[in-house]
Design an enzyme around this catalytic site. Sequence first.
Site, PDB file in Angstrom:
ATOM      1  N   SER A 185      -4.423  12.650  -0.022  1.00 21.01           N
ATOM      2  CA  SER A 185      -5.414  11.682   0.459  1.00 21.01           C
ATOM      3  C   SER A 185      -5.739  11.784   1.943  1.00 21.01           C
ATOM      4  O   SER A 185      -6.682  11.155   2.422  1.00 21.01           O
ATOM      5  CB  SER A 185      -4.961  10.256   0.133  1.00 21.01           C
ATOM      6  OG  SER A 185      -3.811   9.895   0.849  1.00 21.01           O
ATOM      7  N   LYS A 228      -4.075   0.279   0.940  1.00 19.70           N
ATOM      8  CA  LYS A 228      -4.664   0.953   2.101  1.00 19.70           C
ATOM      9  C   LYS A 228      -5.633   0.038   2.845  1.00 19.70           C
ATOM     10  O   LYS A 228      -5.663   0.013   4.082  1.00 19.70           O
ATOM     11  CB  LYS A 228      -5.363   2.240   1.658  1.00 19.70           C
ATOM     12  CG  LYS A 228      -4.395   3.327   1.196  1.00 19.70           C
ATOM     13  CD  LYS A 228      -5.120   4.533   0.637  1.00 19.70           C
ATOM     14  CE  LYS A 228      -4.127   5.606   0.193  1.00 19.70           C
ATOM     15  NZ  LYS A 228      -4.793   6.792  -0.397  1.00 19.70           N
TER      16      LYS A 228
END
Length: 282
Positions: A185, A228
């Site tokens: 990511s 996140k």
Amino acid sequence: TLEEKKEIAKRYLVPRQIKENGLSKKYIKFTTAAITKIIGQYTREAGVRNLERNIGAICRRIAVDVAKGKKGLVVIDEKKVEEILGPPRYIEEGKEKKPEVGVATGLAWTPVGGEILFVEATKMKGRKSLTLTGQLGDVMQESAKAALSYVRSKAEEFGIDPEFFDKYDIHIHVPAGAIPKDGPSAGITMTVALVSLLTEKPVLSDVAMSGEITLRGRVLPVGGIKEKVLAAKRAGIKKVILPKENKKDLHDVPERVRRGLKFVFVERIEEALPHAIKGWKA
């Protein structure tokens, strides 16, 4: 998540520890800020065991004072937490203070919640060498190599000297070197850091991002979006760049967390650059 832990602490852990230590609400009161500090700076866990242990330690300290004859309500605020528990064991990262060339902010998922991470890129005279540091796992190293290959393939389009890799060595570092890091990511973050470095244009400090990349510049979906986004909010980030296919995952993020954040959903790296790099013209 942080919000869930705060609610668990308020509803269950604090009342239970107050009772178990022979106290009552007339002797002790925890502020929300104090609970947040304990969660963020004194625990790193998926559950709440250490959170309750720290709350219990504070209650025991107050119970001792009451047993010695101390009267009145003690408000447990951030200062009192540090006075009783000592210096914070963990320091949460905040966003960069100003835009910097070669430094991009990423978003990572960990078993204890989301975190922001910085990707730093620098160059020095050399020839065709890529150095990766910060205890990066195999998948993350592959992401860095893919990012560099993509940038090289787009050098002319981005206004970068196509021969740069013949003249310079590239070094990518992800701080907090004692902590192992892995996963795909950070691909978009590494790419943005490299483009910034090689065009000498700074990355906006209030922008964070997450997304896997391909050699063709596509941005693929990633996991842990809720955690996140929470990390971005805590760090003072204003804009979050995510893969377009992750747009549906925002439904899991509470409205109060989304408020004040601008989300940009992209399918390709080129779409992210104007939002991430200061002065970038699409």
